[in-house]
Scaffold this active site. Structure first.
Site, PDB file in Angstrom:
ATOM      1  CE  LYS A 141     -14.346   9.747   1.464  1.00  0.00           C
ATOM      2  NZ  LYS A 141     -14.064   8.748   0.408  1.00  0.00           N
ATOM      3  NE  ARG A 165      -2.563  -1.099   3.617  1.00  0.00           N
ATOM      4  CZ  ARG A 165      -2.473  -2.242   4.295  1.00  0.00           C
ATOM      5  NH1 ARG A 165      -2.852  -3.381   3.736  1.00  0.00           N
ATOM      6  NH2 ARG A 165      -2.005  -2.268   5.538  1.00  0.00           N
ATOM      7  CE  LYS A 218     -15.574  11.824  -3.323  1.00  0.00           C
ATOM      8  NZ  LYS A 218     -14.171  11.471  -3.117  1.00  0.00           N
TER       9      LYS A 218
HETATM   10  P1  13P Z   1     -14.914   6.711  -6.468  1.00  0.00           P
HETATM   11  O1  13P Z   1     -14.633   7.864  -7.378  1.00  0.00           O
HETATM   12  O2  13P Z   1     -14.177   5.458  -6.840  1.00  0.00           O
HETATM   13  O3  13P Z   1     -16.379   6.515  -6.244  1.00  0.00           O
HETATM   14  O4  13P Z   1     -14.296   7.085  -5.070  1.00  0.00           O
HETATM   15  C1  13P Z   1     -14.514   8.345  -4.555  1.00  0.00           C
HETATM   16  C2  13P Z   1     -14.614   8.260  -3.096  1.00  0.00           C
HETATM   17  O5  13P Z   1     -13.886   8.916  -2.388  1.00  0.00           O
HETATM   18  C3  13P Z   1     -15.634   7.380  -2.528  1.00  0.00           C
HETATM   19  O6  13P Z   1     -15.782   7.666  -1.181  1.00  0.00           O
END
Ligand code: 13P
Length: 340
Positions: A137, A47, A220
């Site tokens: 986030k 990772r 988002k």
């Molecule tokens: P994806 O663009 O693969 O959906 O991932 C974005 C993300 O941060 C999901 O929590």
């Protein structure tokens, strides 16, 4: 610096036109799933090696304004010993951190889920900040069917998102508020629009209730698309029209930037859909990306665990970043896919 100017500076750094965010914050089980698909074991070293490679991509800072990291990555170092958040910051990419603790079934609401991780969040944020994180986030997920999500799930997830955002702002950390209406299922685009509108309305009600400064957060969301198993798949023009209709009804103009997730769209679809939105003329907010899979999939395929493939991996990431940078300005064309 006051908390307010700290938040403002981070928002300005993240919401630069023509740039977007790289989501590299896959949790332990998710990165294990992605690595398994390319035949790589999910060890801490693998990772670290993979994510160091992504962050060290030459020129990435031209298109990527911020990167969302997983907690483990915040403490990892590149081969030369530089801390990964410091490496990102040196390249002009603001480091951020996923702070939710994942989702669990919502009790007594079959099929619904709720995101956890609020307990102790203020204390954790102090530690993340010391290690370089300037934004955070939190992802809420909504399963879609004729009866899902339930009213209880829509309200409970909105409340959790708003409490998270308030805690972040108090700590001087910019919250990315991520309500994801899932693409899985055979629902129509119209059903996705209906659910997304209800979800966003509730999220912004809760944000207001919790005194969250809309100027100092990023949204988002998922795009308004057809369910993956639906017979009719919406075109980029239809995705753009319906997504913007829902966003204009629900997202106040005070929000500086909307950075979509890719949510299972292919890299090409995610670029075409974002581009179609930006071709519909000026909107109250910046419309950009915060993609995980749609930025990383080709890079991961190129890497497959081989250090010798590092250059190819980085070139693949740089290409998707460049194309999405173009899409965020309505300047992407399908022909760009066949360029190097
Ligand atoms: P994806 O663009 O693969 O959906 O991932 C974005 C993300 O941060 C999901 O929590």
């Amino acid at each position: 610096m006051s908390t307010s100017s700290e938040l403002q500076a981070t928002v300005e750094a993240l919401a630069r036109k023509g740039m977007g965010i790289l989501a590299a914050d896959e949790s332990g089980p998710t990165i294990a799933k992605r690595f398994k698909a390319i035949g790589v074991e999910s060890t801490e070293e693998n990772r670290r090696a993979y994510r160091s490679l992504l962050l060290a991509t030459p020129g990435l800072g031209q298109y990527i304004s911020g990167v969302i990291l997983y907690e483990e990555t915040l403490g990892q170092k590149a081969d030369d010993g530089e801390a990964l958040p410091a490496l990102a910051a040196r390249l002009g990419i603001v480091p951020g951190i996923k702070v939710d603790a994942g989702k669990i079934p919502l009790a007594l609401c079959p099929g619904d889920e709720i995101t956890q991780g609020l307990d102790g969040l203020a204390q954790r944020l102090e530690g993340y900040k010391q290690r370089g994180a300037r934004f955070a986030k939190w992802r809420a997920v909504y399963n879609v069917s004729d009866r899902l999500p339930s009213r209880a799930a829509v309200e409970a997830n909105a409340e959790a998102l708003a409490r998270y955002a308030a805690i972040c702002q108090e700590a001087g950390v910019v919250p990315i508020v991520e309500p994801e209406v899932l693409i899985d299922g055979d629902h129509s685009q119209a059903r996705c629009a209906e659910v997304t509108e209800g979800v966003l309305r509730e999220v912004f009600n809760a944000l207001q209730r919790h005194h969250v400064a809309l100027e100092h957060m990023l949204l988002k969301p998922s795009m308004v698309v057809s369910g993956k198993a639906h017979a009719l798949q919406a075109t980029p023009a239809e995705v753009a029209t319906e997504t913007l209709r829902v966003l204009r009804r629900t997202v106040p103009a005070a929000v500086p930037s909307i950075n979509f997730l890719s949510g299972g769209q292919s890299p090409e679809e995610a670029s075409a859909n974002l581009d179609a939105m930006n071709r519909l003329g000026p909107q109250p907010w910046v419309l950009s990306f915060s993609y995980g899979r749609a930025l990383q999939d080709p890079a991961m395929q190129a890497w497959r665990g081989h250090a010798a493939q590092g250059d190819h991996c980085q070139a693949a990431l740089r290409k998707r970043a460049r194309l999405n940078g173009a899409a965020s300005q309505g300047a992407y064309t399908a022909a760009m896919e066949s360029e190097a």
